[in-house]
Design an enzyme around this catalytic site. Structure first.
Site, PDB file in Angstrom:
ATOM      1  N   HIS A  69     -18.267 -71.796 -24.772  1.00  0.00           N
ATOM      2  CA  HIS A  69     -19.459 -72.070 -23.962  1.00  0.00           C
ATOM      3  C   HIS A  69     -20.056 -70.827 -23.310  1.00  0.00           C
ATOM      4  O   HIS A  69     -21.168 -70.863 -22.827  1.00  0.00           O
ATOM      5  CB  HIS A  69     -19.106 -73.070 -22.845  1.00  0.00           C
ATOM      6  CG  HIS A  69     -18.323 -74.233 -23.346  1.00  0.00           C
ATOM      7  ND1 HIS A  69     -16.949 -74.303 -23.292  1.00  0.00           N
ATOM      8  CD2 HIS A  69     -18.718 -75.355 -23.966  1.00  0.00           C
ATOM      9  CE1 HIS A  69     -16.544 -75.432 -23.838  1.00  0.00           C
ATOM     10  NE2 HIS A  69     -17.589 -76.082 -24.258  1.00  0.00           N
TER      11      HIS A  69
ATOM     12  N   HIS B  41     -22.957 -77.806 -16.503  1.00  0.00           N
ATOM     13  CA  HIS B  41     -22.302 -77.596 -17.797  1.00  0.00           C
ATOM     14  C   HIS B  41     -21.877 -76.127 -17.888  1.00  0.00           C
ATOM     15  O   HIS B  41     -22.625 -75.235 -17.490  1.00  0.00           O
ATOM     16  CB  HIS B  41     -23.266 -77.952 -18.934  1.00  0.00           C
ATOM     17  CG  HIS B  41     -22.605 -77.989 -20.272  1.00  0.00           C
ATOM     18  ND1 HIS B  41     -22.349 -76.848 -21.005  1.00  0.00           N
ATOM     19  CD2 HIS B  41     -22.101 -79.020 -20.995  1.00  0.00           C
ATOM     20  CE1 HIS B  41     -21.728 -77.179 -22.130  1.00  0.00           C
ATOM     21  NE2 HIS B  41     -21.562 -78.501 -22.146  1.00  0.00           N
TER      22      HIS B  41
ATOM     23  N   HIS C 248     -14.833 -78.693 -26.000  1.00  0.00           N
ATOM     24  CA  HIS C 248     -14.606 -79.932 -25.254  1.00  0.00           C
ATOM     25  C   HIS C 248     -13.979 -81.005 -26.131  1.00  0.00           C
ATOM     26  O   HIS C 248     -14.649 -81.941 -26.563  1.00  0.00           O
ATOM     27  CB  HIS C 248     -15.915 -80.424 -24.632  1.00  0.00           C
ATOM     28  CG  HIS C 248     -16.316 -79.611 -23.442  1.00  0.00           C
ATOM     29  ND1 HIS C 248     -17.600 -79.505 -22.997  1.00  0.00           N
ATOM     30  CD2 HIS C 248     -15.563 -78.876 -22.587  1.00  0.00           C
ATOM     31  CE1 HIS C 248     -17.632 -78.725 -21.921  1.00  0.00           C
ATOM     32  NE2 HIS C 248     -16.414 -78.330 -21.663  1.00  0.00           N
TER      33      HIS C 248
ATOM     34  N   THR D 107     -27.890 -74.745 -25.837  1.00  0.00           N
ATOM     35  CA  THR D 107     -27.839 -74.888 -27.303  1.00  0.00           C
ATOM     36  C   THR D 107     -27.588 -76.321 -27.764  1.00  0.00           C
ATOM     37  O   THR D 107     -27.942 -76.670 -28.880  1.00  0.00           O
ATOM     38  CB  THR D 107     -26.713 -74.023 -27.901  1.00  0.00           C
ATOM     39  OG1 THR D 107     -25.502 -74.376 -27.252  1.00  0.00           O
ATOM     40  CG2 THR D 107     -26.987 -72.555 -27.760  1.00  0.00           C
TER      41      THR D 107
ATOM     42  N   CYS E  10     -29.877 -74.268 -31.984  1.00  0.00           N
ATOM     43  CA  CYS E  10     -28.614 -74.336 -32.727  1.00  0.00           C
ATOM     44  C   CYS E  10     -28.751 -75.268 -33.931  1.00  0.00           C
ATOM     45  O   CYS E  10     -29.104 -76.431 -33.795  1.00  0.00           O
ATOM     46  CB  CYS E  10     -27.513 -74.819 -31.795  1.00  0.00           C
ATOM     47  SG  CYS E  10     -26.098 -75.404 -32.700  1.00  0.00           S
TER      48      CYS E  10
ATOM     49  N   GLU F  89     -21.799 -74.026 -20.237  1.00  0.00           N
ATOM     50  CA  GLU F  89     -22.733 -73.126 -20.948  1.00  0.00           C
ATOM     51  C   GLU F  89     -23.897 -72.737 -20.034  1.00  0.00           C
ATOM     52  O   GLU F  89     -24.329 -71.579 -20.017  1.00  0.00           O
ATOM     53  CB  GLU F  89     -23.273 -73.805 -22.212  1.00  0.00           C
ATOM     54  CG  GLU F  89     -24.223 -72.874 -22.956  1.00  0.00           C
ATOM     55  CD  GLU F  89     -24.920 -73.520 -24.148  1.00  0.00           C
ATOM     56  OE1 GLU F  89     -24.289 -74.350 -24.830  1.00  0.00           O
ATOM     57  OE2 GLU F  89     -26.092 -73.187 -24.375  1.00  0.00           O
TER      58      GLU F  89
ATOM     59  N   SER G   7     -18.112 -84.016 -23.692  1.00  0.00           N
ATOM     60  CA  SER G   7     -18.810 -83.208 -24.689  1.00  0.00           C
ATOM     61  C   SER G   7     -20.294 -83.563 -24.663  1.00  0.00           C
ATOM     62  O   SER G   7     -20.685 -84.690 -24.964  1.00  0.00           O
ATOM     63  CB  SER G   7     -18.211 -83.466 -26.071  1.00  0.00           C
ATOM     64  OG  SER G   7     -19.155 -83.179 -27.070  1.00  0.00           O
ATOM     65  N   SER G   8     -21.105 -82.574 -24.309  1.00  0.00           N
ATOM     66  CA  SER G   8     -22.544 -82.805 -24.141  1.00  0.00           C
ATOM     67  C   SER G   8     -23.171 -83.254 -25.461  1.00  0.00           C
ATOM     68  O   SER G   8     -23.940 -84.216 -25.523  1.00  0.00           O
ATOM     69  CB  SER G   8     -23.145 -81.498 -23.638  1.00  0.00           C
ATOM     70  OG  SER G   8     -24.509 -81.500 -23.708  1.00  0.00           O
TER      71      SER G   8
ATOM     72  N   CYS H 231     -19.791 -68.694 -28.507  1.00  0.00           N
ATOM     73  CA  CYS H 231     -20.490 -68.880 -29.780  1.00  0.00           C
ATOM     74  C   CYS H 231     -21.622 -67.853 -29.892  1.00  0.00           C
ATOM     75  O   CYS H 231     -22.390 -67.668 -28.938  1.00  0.00           O
ATOM     76  CB  CYS H 231     -21.059 -70.289 -29.867  1.00  0.00           C
ATOM     77  SG  CYS H 231     -22.023 -70.501 -31.374  1.00  0.00           S
TER      78      CYS H 231
HETATM   79  S1  SF4 Z   1     -22.922 -76.503 -31.171  1.00  0.00           S
HETATM   80 FE1  SF4 Z   1     -24.132 -74.711 -31.862  1.00  0.00          FE
HETATM   81  S2  SF4 Z   1     -24.139 -73.330 -30.109  1.00  0.00           S
HETATM   82 FE2  SF4 Z   1     -22.502 -74.839 -29.742  1.00  0.00          FE
HETATM   83  S3  SF4 Z   1     -20.668 -73.863 -30.551  1.00  0.00           S
HETATM   84 FE3  SF4 Z   1     -21.547 -75.083 -32.217  1.00  0.00          FE
HETATM   85  S4  SF4 Z   1     -22.845 -73.650 -33.377  1.00  0.00           S
HETATM   86 FE4  SF4 Z   1     -22.430 -72.741 -31.377  1.00  0.00          FE
END
Ligand code: SF4
Length: 308
Positions: free
Chosen positions: A74, A124, A41, A164, A194, A126, A222-223, A96
């Site tokens: 995501h 969202h 994002h 995450t 995360c 994800e 972007s969360s 990820c």
């Molecule tokens: S914030 Fe954490 S879960 Fe999200 S992409 Fe980055 S490392 Fe992966």
């Protein structure tokens, strides 16, 4: 003006990997490469990949036959994977690995016969991907109130997983409410959260003890960037989310002697530099980086690209 940069800030290993997957795919297969959803994002990142030949789409139906297709960091629902397989699209999955870990955890709980609860934000990507990866209905909760409103009997065997980009602190109250609500409940180890989310949030808390104003560099959608701004605000410091230096409002800095800057996990450092440059146009600036946690996590690329 004194400027303190939070440490760590900006790109996490999952974002670095996702961008590298698109770049390497462009080198290996040549443009265009199709990417389903914004790879991460951030508009700047998306625009620079567009300039190199990536084409961003929201639905696989927009991808021409046989075109190399990347799934964003995501994650995606199984239905998206199945659609790609049915259309025989060559896919590179940039989900990820920490998101994939959450998917696998959810699947394990379902196999054990538990009702799965996901703590996350509705809509969202994800969350949509995670709900669509688990082969059973998933209950989404976003607040303690929503936990209280769940109609399941208290002795239902349940398990929870979390988005995450929520940290231990974000989920603590919701998890406590779930534990009070259900007698047979399991959840992942706290260490599974995360690392990047946790580290960036801790760093912004440290920053908030030192500064009069906090600038969070990141995209409005972007969360994790929004959450960083909220943490600054919760700590009592005026905090603003800005995409780049052009969005800096000099009014915010009028009475500030010290300004803290951080960046969301999908915001490149070049945008932090851009914000500092915009501050220099207002007055003299002295920049220092705060001591913080060092990160040296790297995720492996998909096998198709690793050797190239
Ligand atoms: S914030 Fe954490 S879960 Fe999200 S992409 Fe980055 S490392 Fe992966």
């Amino acid at each position: 003006m004194e400027v303190y940069l939070a440490q760590p800030r900006g790109f996490c290993a999952g974002v670095v990997r996702a961008i590298e997957i698109v770049e390497r795919a462009l080198e290996k297969y040549g443009p265009p490469v199709y990417v389903r959803h914004e790879i991460v994002h951030n508009k700047y990142v998306v625009e620079s990949l567009k300039n190199k030949g990536a084409i961003f789409v929201e639905e696989l139906s927009e991808v021409p036959p046989k075109s190399v297709t990347v799934f964003s960091a995501h994650g995606v629902a199984r239905s998206v994977e199945e659609e790609a397989a049915a259309r025989d699209l060559p896919v590179l999955n940039a989900t990820c690995p920490l998101v994939t870990k959450v998917h696998n955890q959810g699947k394990r709980y379902i196999t054990k016969g538990r009702t799965l609860i996901l703590i996350g934000h509705a809509g969202h990507p994800e969350v949509e991907g995670t709900m669509g990866q688990v082969p059973a209905p998933v209950l989404l909760v976003q607040s303690v109130q929503e936990v209280k409103a769940l109609t399941l009997p208290a002795d239902t065997p349940v398990a929870y997983i979390t988005q995450t980009t929520l940290s231990v602190d974000d989920t603590r109250d919701i998890i406590a409410a779930l534990q009070a609500r259900f007698t047979d409940i399991q959840g992942p180890d706290i260490r599974d959260i995360c690392y990047a989310t946790q580290n960036r949030q801790s760093a912004v808390r440290d920053l908030s003890k030192l500064v009069d104003v906090i600038l969070v560099v990141g995209a409005a959608n972007s969360s994790n960037s929004n959450r960083l701004r909220e943490i600054g605000t919760e700590a009592g410091v005026a905090s603003y989310l800005i995409a780049d230096g052009s969005e800096l409002n000099p009014e915010w800095l009028k009475n500030a002697r010290t300004v803290g800057i951080t960046a969301g996990a999908s915001a490149p450092e070049v945008l932090v530099d851009d914000v500092i440059e915009a501050m220099r146009r207002i007055g003299p600036v002295k920049v220092s980086v705060l001591p913080g946690r060092e990160e040296n996590i790297e995720f492996r690329l998909p096998a198709q690209l690793a050797a190239s």
